[in-house]
Scaffold this active site. Structure first.
Site, PDB file in Angstrom:
ATOM      1  CE1 TYR C 126      13.942  -6.957  -7.843  1.00  0.00           C
ATOM      2  CE2 TYR C 126      12.653  -6.034  -6.155  1.00  0.00           C
ATOM      3  CZ  TYR C 126      13.355  -7.054  -6.848  1.00  0.00           C
ATOM      4  OH  TYR C 126      12.974  -8.386  -6.305  1.00  0.00           O
ATOM      5  CD  GLU C 130       1.429  -4.489  -7.615  1.00  0.00           C
ATOM      6  OE1 GLU C 130       0.116  -4.630  -7.122  1.00  0.00           O
ATOM      7  OE2 GLU C 130       1.966  -4.999  -8.476  1.00  0.00           O
ATOM      8  N   GLY C 134       3.765  -5.850  -0.520  1.00  0.00           N
ATOM      9  CA  GLY C 134       5.026  -5.837  -0.098  1.00  0.00           C
ATOM     10  C   GLY C 134       5.907  -6.988   0.029  1.00  0.00           C
ATOM     11  CD1 TRP C 164       6.525   4.429  -0.731  1.00  0.00           C
ATOM     12  CD2 TRP C 164       6.130   2.541   0.375  1.00  0.00           C
ATOM     13  NE1 TRP C 164       5.670   4.625   0.260  1.00  0.00           N
ATOM     14  CE2 TRP C 164       5.403   3.534   0.819  1.00  0.00           C
ATOM     15  CE3 TRP C 164       6.059   1.430   0.834  1.00  0.00           C
ATOM     16  CZ2 TRP C 164       4.556   3.265   2.045  1.00  0.00           C
ATOM     17  CZ3 TRP C 164       5.106   1.020   1.944  1.00  0.00           C
ATOM     18  CH2 TRP C 164       4.268   1.951   2.250  1.00  0.00           C
ATOM     19  NE  ARG C 272      31.164  17.888  26.293  1.00  0.00           N
ATOM     20  CZ  ARG C 272      31.080  18.651  27.422  1.00  0.00           C
ATOM     21  NH1 ARG C 272      32.387  19.221  27.853  1.00  0.00           N
ATOM     22  NH2 ARG C 272      30.250  18.672  27.980  1.00  0.00           N
ATOM     23  CD  GLN C 342      21.290   9.777  25.387  1.00  0.00           C
ATOM     24  OE1 GLN C 342      20.495  10.038  24.608  1.00  0.00           O
ATOM     25  NE2 GLN C 342      21.335  10.108  26.539  1.00  0.00           N
ATOM     26  CD  GLU C 369      15.397  -6.149  -1.333  1.00  0.00           C
ATOM     27  OE1 GLU C 369      14.503  -5.627  -1.994  1.00  0.00           O
ATOM     28  OE2 GLU C 369      16.177  -7.298  -1.595  1.00  0.00           O
ATOM     29  CB  THR C 371      10.021  -5.175   7.852  1.00  0.00           C
ATOM     30  OG1 THR C 371       9.283  -6.391   8.346  1.00  0.00           O
ATOM     31  CG2 THR C 371       9.302  -4.437   7.073  1.00  0.00           C
TER      32      THR C 371
END
Lengths: 262, 397, 546
Positions: C126, C130, C134, C164, C272, C342, C369, C371
């Site tokens: 797709y 550019e 974005g 990308w 653990r 963590q 898709e 941010t």
């Protein structure tokens, strides 16, 4: 030839856990699967279909959600699927189950080979196959690993203690299958699953197959469950800590103490 | 049938415990669907006793006159020309157990033997406790055949009406018993791990659900009550030499036409090569904790050093570490060696039922709470796959 | 498109799981991750209709596909993400690349191209982004010039740079957005067209099994029949029409990766032993690192399913809902992966355990898709309109509905969610009266508060259902406790952060604290520790140590 395969939906027993406090089964999140022995038997039947162009019909008995295993069988290549589903079947032991299955097979018409897994992993009884054969009055070959058909001769390789037998039967016959060595179950592709939706599928009740209520469910079952309980706990082992070298030395010491080594 | 009374408080405690996902809450009341097998687990967890299972009696059958505990005696080929067949050990195990049941019932213990040629088997059978031996000798009984053996068994049962029949859960026993049970419309319980008499009935205990839970089974309304028991589960009693059994010769009408399935070929390796796990004295077993196939392989070295054979958990077999024929447990082989040394097996019940009667169990697992430690005599908490090479090194010295 | 029946869907998921178990073990993934290598053979197998045919989900039955609905695609995306987010991205790129065709293609174009994608196992890419365009696609620089023959437009010359692009270096077919004389338009470009070449494969932080590359188009001749829809200027509409839907897929990625991380952490915590007891028994561990985000993940699941069902029911767009789903699920997934490292301590920081890779992988879901910040803006814009249109009733009405639900089913956090919605309504109204949305910070922050409050409301409704969807792995007791924990957290955060937001931006203090009802919010927190204890115990049951 016409082939029927008896299949069962079972909980994946490797995922079943026990609640240690109450001793009851934890079922949440345990997936249901096609009994692996039945899966193998189905694949054996589908091999014959591929080679000889036989028709393969699968028959299962269970609650409505057991439709999933019939759909799986259709996606893997079976031609037609039937689910026997009826509250009247609830509580059936192996005798009553095989009675109902035998009735279902009779309704399907003349079957030349009936395949089944040697046992289901939830019950591990290995009784249903032979009992269905008896109800139908046909011979059985149990614990087979491979089956071939040559004209009207059915050749089955059966596992026996310390070796194997090659057996010959004529149709109709019921064959139960063990699992082949190094076998991994096949799974259908997305389009195969989709195509299966178009294959004939029926749900039959007790009345549909002419099964009489007195032979079904608890009433029709010679055995009954008296009690279900967690496996007995034993005294805990004498415990030692030890990884690597330390653990190895401890085991050596224990083996000496128990006189397994000098 | 199963009923939920108005006492139901909608607590839903029964929902998660149902092994068959057969309970739904509808309008805050438990309701069973078609998946229900009437197993009764929900009855036990219900805090207000709202669930009841009632059994509609089927047509009552006449149960009077059924007496005697029978043991089906299986023969195996020896490969030896002068004594081509011998009694399988499981028959002696069953006679030892059957003796206790017969004494409790105050009935005879009888062995049932079908063969083409008598070889004085009754001495051995008597030594292990049989009062009587029903002996059927016929040329058509030269090898096991489902149809022929079923015909003979059914006719013996009809004639002598035993109350209990025990079979070894062998390939042959598991082929014959269900066929006989189905013909007679009687109950059959597979792979029992304990048998007892309760109120005159045979109480049969067996693992269910891949061995995750135990079930007690009764067959109160039909006779005989039949059960199969795996080899190595029941302990053999000491044979009493010279104690002999009464031989009752039975006739059978048999001919070739009954034989619908033919044996074309039989191949048996007569104790050639490797010791098989079911009668090994030492078993070195591995599970998922061995991590990789390569590491698992080292168990073979270890077992050689100890003069044993390699066993595997179901997880290890599923992961392809070892062939299925080495699997120990409910869905594999039941074993009772003198030494069972396990590495990285946590001990699902399905595994434990297959090895718990071993004399000495030494288990290595990194989880201190692993259930295997509940049956082991000695437990070592540590990483199995790291420990094995060290142990090999130490033993080799 | 309506979804496939549940049995078939589960069979497909089983096949996918089994395939991954057999063919894509962790050791292989780790090796490929290390080498930054795209597993082309695996992708081709996954597209093989004899083996899996996973890409057929996006293709209607009449073109040789299996006509998957949004719900089906969500389920498959979640499962793919649990296997490997890089591989998932490779599949997703084909889904995405196929979308402009599905949405805007003519009958002939669909017939030709969808059939080819289905049959020839084409990998699709797709090509929208550019270097300077974005989420702001209006800055598009790639041009498509007419090629005219005998007075008729027979084709286009396409020139420009794309950046990308997932599957950029490996796809067989590209859907490229370019500015034609009539406006932005989608073109079908085949890999061997002259003048077309992919740039080098990027060296990325995560999803290293996914091929990402820029594209160079140097005067590429594209025949006129490859203009999607045969009409110029529809490109942006065609792109936006599917945002609700494509963002749901990325939401499913966040959910899947997060759930995988959660499962790893919960299993580890039972093995653990520290100071005599397993970590899973310690509140200091579970209530910080496991339970809160586990609840958030399940909350986002309920919202994804709610949106998927609406799309499958025939609704269009749902851009705001898609944004809420993506924002919540990907941020929760990212957070869960962080906490899982963590939770595994030193092990978590090594590559021997998969959580480190999940953390690197999942970050992309908060970026591609759209941010998370673009999501905050989108959510704010969508709901601000609703707030104005309804004269401030939008959230108050929903709060009333939840209060009614609470009266019927008290234990699902509906009351807390109603409180959050009322606070939110009051805060938005205050922002309007005082004209605070001139601060971009206020608008983005509102986007975040809106997302949480709506998801809490959705979770409460889902947890109140008689029967849960097939995806819920917890029993009613557990899911309802999770809904309560999430609703409490949300109502507190909405009230406190909303107040801080307004007070921080306004000229003078007002009387907002009454409207957000802090007292009630505090009272609502009762029982939270006990609920978290319950959730911790249920997690342990569901993800038992192996």
């Amino acid at each position: 030839m016409n082939i029927a395969v008896l299949i069962k939906q079972v909980p994946d027993s490797t995922e079943v856990k026990i609640n240690p406090e109450t001793g009851t089964l934890i079922r949440a999140g345990v997936p249901s699967i096609l009994n692996p022995y039945d899966h193998y038997a189905l694949e054996a039947a589908l091999e014959l279909k591929k080679k000889h162009n036989f028709k393969v019909t699968v028959l299962s008995m269970g609650p409505p959600q057991a439709k999933a295993v019939v759909q799986l069988a259709l996606a893997l290549g079976a031609d037609e699927g039937v689910l026997l589903s009826d509250m009247a079947f609830a509580g059936s032991d192996t005798w009553a189950t095989s009675y109902a299955l035998a009735k279902g097979i009779k309704k399907l018409g003349k079957m030349d080979i009936i395949f089944a897994g040697m046992q289901a992993i939830d019950g591990d009884t290995a009784q249903t196959g032979p009992a269905v054969a008896q109800q139908l009055g046909i011979p059985q070959v149990t614990f087979c690993e491979h089956v071939e058909v040559d004209g009207r001769r059915i050749l089955a390789r059966k596992q026996i203690d310390g070796g194997h037998e090659l057996l010959e039967a004529r149709p109709p016959v019921l064959i139960t299958m063990i699992m082949g060595k190094d076998w991994t179950p096949k799974h259908p592709s997305f389009p195969a699953v989709h195509a299966a939706l178009k294959k004939p599928f029926h749900v039959w009740s007790a009345a549909d197959v002419g099964a009489e209520a007195q032979y079904l469910g608890l009433k029709g079952s010679p055995t009954q469950v008296n009690k279900i309980y967690p496996p007995p706990q034993r005294e805990k082992a004498a415990m030692f800590n030890g990884s690597g070298q330390q653990g190895a030395e401890k085991i050596l010491e224990l083996l000496r103490a128990e006189h397994f080594i000098g | 049938m199963i009923e939920v009374s108005h006492k139901c408080i909608g607590c839903a405690k029964c929902v998660p415990v149902c092994p068959f996902a057969a309970i739904n809450m509808m309008d805050r009341k438990a309701t069973m669907n078609e998946a229900c097998t009437l197993c009764g687990v929900c009855v036990q967890v219900c805090p207000v006793q709202a669930i009841t299972i009632t059994r509609e009696e089927g047509s009552t059958r006449d149960l009077s006159g059924y007496k005697g505990v029978w043991v089906y005696v299986e023969l195996s080929e020896t490969g030896d020309k002068t004594h081509p067949k011998k009694i399988k050990q499981v028959a002696f195990e069953l006679l030892s157990e059957g003796r206790k049941l017969a004494d409790k019932l105050g009935e005879d213990l009888c062995a049932v033997l079908m063969t083409d040629k008598e070889h004085g088997y009754e001495k051995e059978l008597g030594a292990y406790g049989a009062d009587k031996v029903y002996l059927v000798e016929h040329e058509e009984l030269f090898e096991y055949n489902t149809d022929i053996f079923t015909t003979v068994m059914v006719s013996l049962v009809t004639r002598h009406k035993p109350s209990v029949i025990l079979y070894g859960a062998t390939i042959q026993g598991r082929d014959l018993a269900p066929r006989v049970a189905s013909t007679l419309y009687v109950g059959l319980t597979a792979d029992c791990t304990a048998l007892a008499i309760k109120d005159g009935l045979l109480l049969q205990s067996r693992p269910a659900f891949g061995g995750n839970i135990m079930a007690d089974i009764l067959a109160p309304n039909s006779r005989p009550q039949m059960a199969t028991v795996r080899p190595n589960v029941m302990k053999m009693s000491e044979p009493v030499l010279g104690r002999s059994a009464l031989v009752v010769r039975e006739t059978a009408k048999l001919d070739k036409s009954l034989r619908r399935v033919k044996v074309l070929e039989r191949k048996i390796a007569h104790d050639a090569g490797a010791v098989r796990i079911e009668n090994a004295d030492v078993i070195v077993s591995g599970g998922r904790g061995m991590k990789t196939k390569e590491r698992f392989k080292r168990l073979e070295e270890l077992s050689r050093l100890l003069g044993g054979v390699v066993g595997a958990s179901r997880a290890a077999v599923d992961l392809g570490f070892k062939e299925k024929s080495h699997q120990v447990g409910q869905s594999g082989t039941t074993v009772s060696p003198k030494l069972y040394l396990s590495f990285g097996i946590s001990g699902a019940v399905q595994h434990i039922v297959g090895m718990k009667s071993s004399d000495v169990i030494i288990a290595v697992n990194k989880d201190p709470n692993a259930p295997i430690f509940n049956v082991a005599k000695y437990g070592i908490v540590g990483d199995a796959h790291e420990l094995v090479p060290k142990l090999i090194e130490a033993l080799a010295k | 498109m309506a979804s496939i029946d549940v049995i078939s869907r589960n069979l497909m998921l089983d096949s996918l799981k089994e395939y991954a178990k057999r063919r894509i073990p962790y050791d292989l993934i780790r090796e490929l991750d290390d080498k930054n290598e795209f597993p082309a053979d695996i992708l081709k197998e996954m597209y093989d209709p004899e083996i899996l045919g996973v890409h057929l989900l996006m293709i209607p039955e009449e073109y040789g596909g299996v006509s998957g609905g949004t719900y089906d695609i969500y389920r498959v995306c979640e499962q793919l993400a649990r296997i490997d987010l890089g591989i998932a991205t490779g599949v997703f790129a084909t889904f995405l690349g196929t979308d402009p065709l599905n949405v805007g293609g003519t009958e002939e174009q669909k017939e030709k191209w969808l059939t080819r994608i289905a049959r020839e196992k084409l990998l699709v890419a797709y090509g929208a982004t550019e270097p300077d365009a974005g989420s702001d696609l209006v800055n598009l620089r790639t041009r498509a010039e007419h090629v005219v023959k005998n007075g008729k437009i027979v084709g286009y010359r396409v020139t420009g740079q794309k950046q990308w692009i997932s599957n950029g270096g490996v796809a067989d077919l590209y859907t490229i957005l370019a500015l034609a004389p009539g406006g932005p338009s989608w073109f079908l470009v085949e890999k061997d067209m002259e003048g077309f070449s992919p740039n080098k494969h990027e060296d990325k932080h995560g999803i290293r099994l996914s091929n990402t590359a820029g594209l160079s188009l140097d005067n590429v001749y594209v025949p006129a029949e490859n203009l999607i829809g045969m009409e110029e200027g529809k490109g942006l509409l065609q792109a936006q029409a599917v945002f609700g839907y494509t963002r749901l897929m990325v939401a499913a990625f966040g959910l899947g990766a997060g759930t995988e991380a959660l499962e790893q952490a919960v299993r580890y915590s039972q093995q653990r032993i520290q100071a005599g007891t397993p970590l899973s028994e310690k509140q200091g561990y579970t209530h910080k690192l496991i339970v809160p985000t586990a609840c958030r993940l399940e909350a986002s699941r309920s919202y994804i399913e709610y949106t998927a069902n609406r799309l499958d029911g025939g609704e269009h767009g749902l851009q705001t809902e898609g944004a809420i789903a993506k924002y919540t699920a990907t941020e929760a997934g990212n957070r869960m992966a962080e906490d899982a490292i963590q939770a595994l301590g030193g092990y978590g920081y090594t590559k021997d355990f998969p959580v480190e890779k999940i953390k690197r992988d999942v970050k992309i879901t908060c970026i591609y898709e759209g941010t998370s910040e673009i999501m905050e803006m989108t959510i704010y814009r969508g709901r601000w309109q609703e707030h104005l249109k309804t004269r401030g009733r939008y959230y108050l009405d929903q709060a009333d509905e939840l209060d009614r639900l609470h009266a019927q089913v008290p234990g699902v956090g509906a009351h807390a969610a109603a409180l959050a919605l009322r606070s939110l309504g009051a805060i938005m109204e205050e922002c309007r009266v005082r004209k605070l949305t001139r601060h971009q910070h206020v608008t983005f922050k509102l986007g975040r508060l809106i997302a949480d409050a709506e998801v809490a409301a959705c979770f409460a409704k889902a947890a109140a259902q008689q029967k849960y969807s097939e995806t819920v792995r917890f029993d009613k007791e557990a899911w309802q406790a999770m809904a309560r924990v999430f609703a409490r957290e949300t109502t507190l955060a909405t009230a406190v952060q909303g107040l801080a937001l307004v007070l921080g931006a306004a000229e003078q203090a007002g009387s907002l604290s009454d409207a957000v009802n802090l007292e009630a919010v505090q009272a609502e927190q009762k029982g939270n520790v006990a609920d978290m204890d319950l959730v911790a115990a249920k997690l342990k049951q569901t993800f038992k140590a192996k």
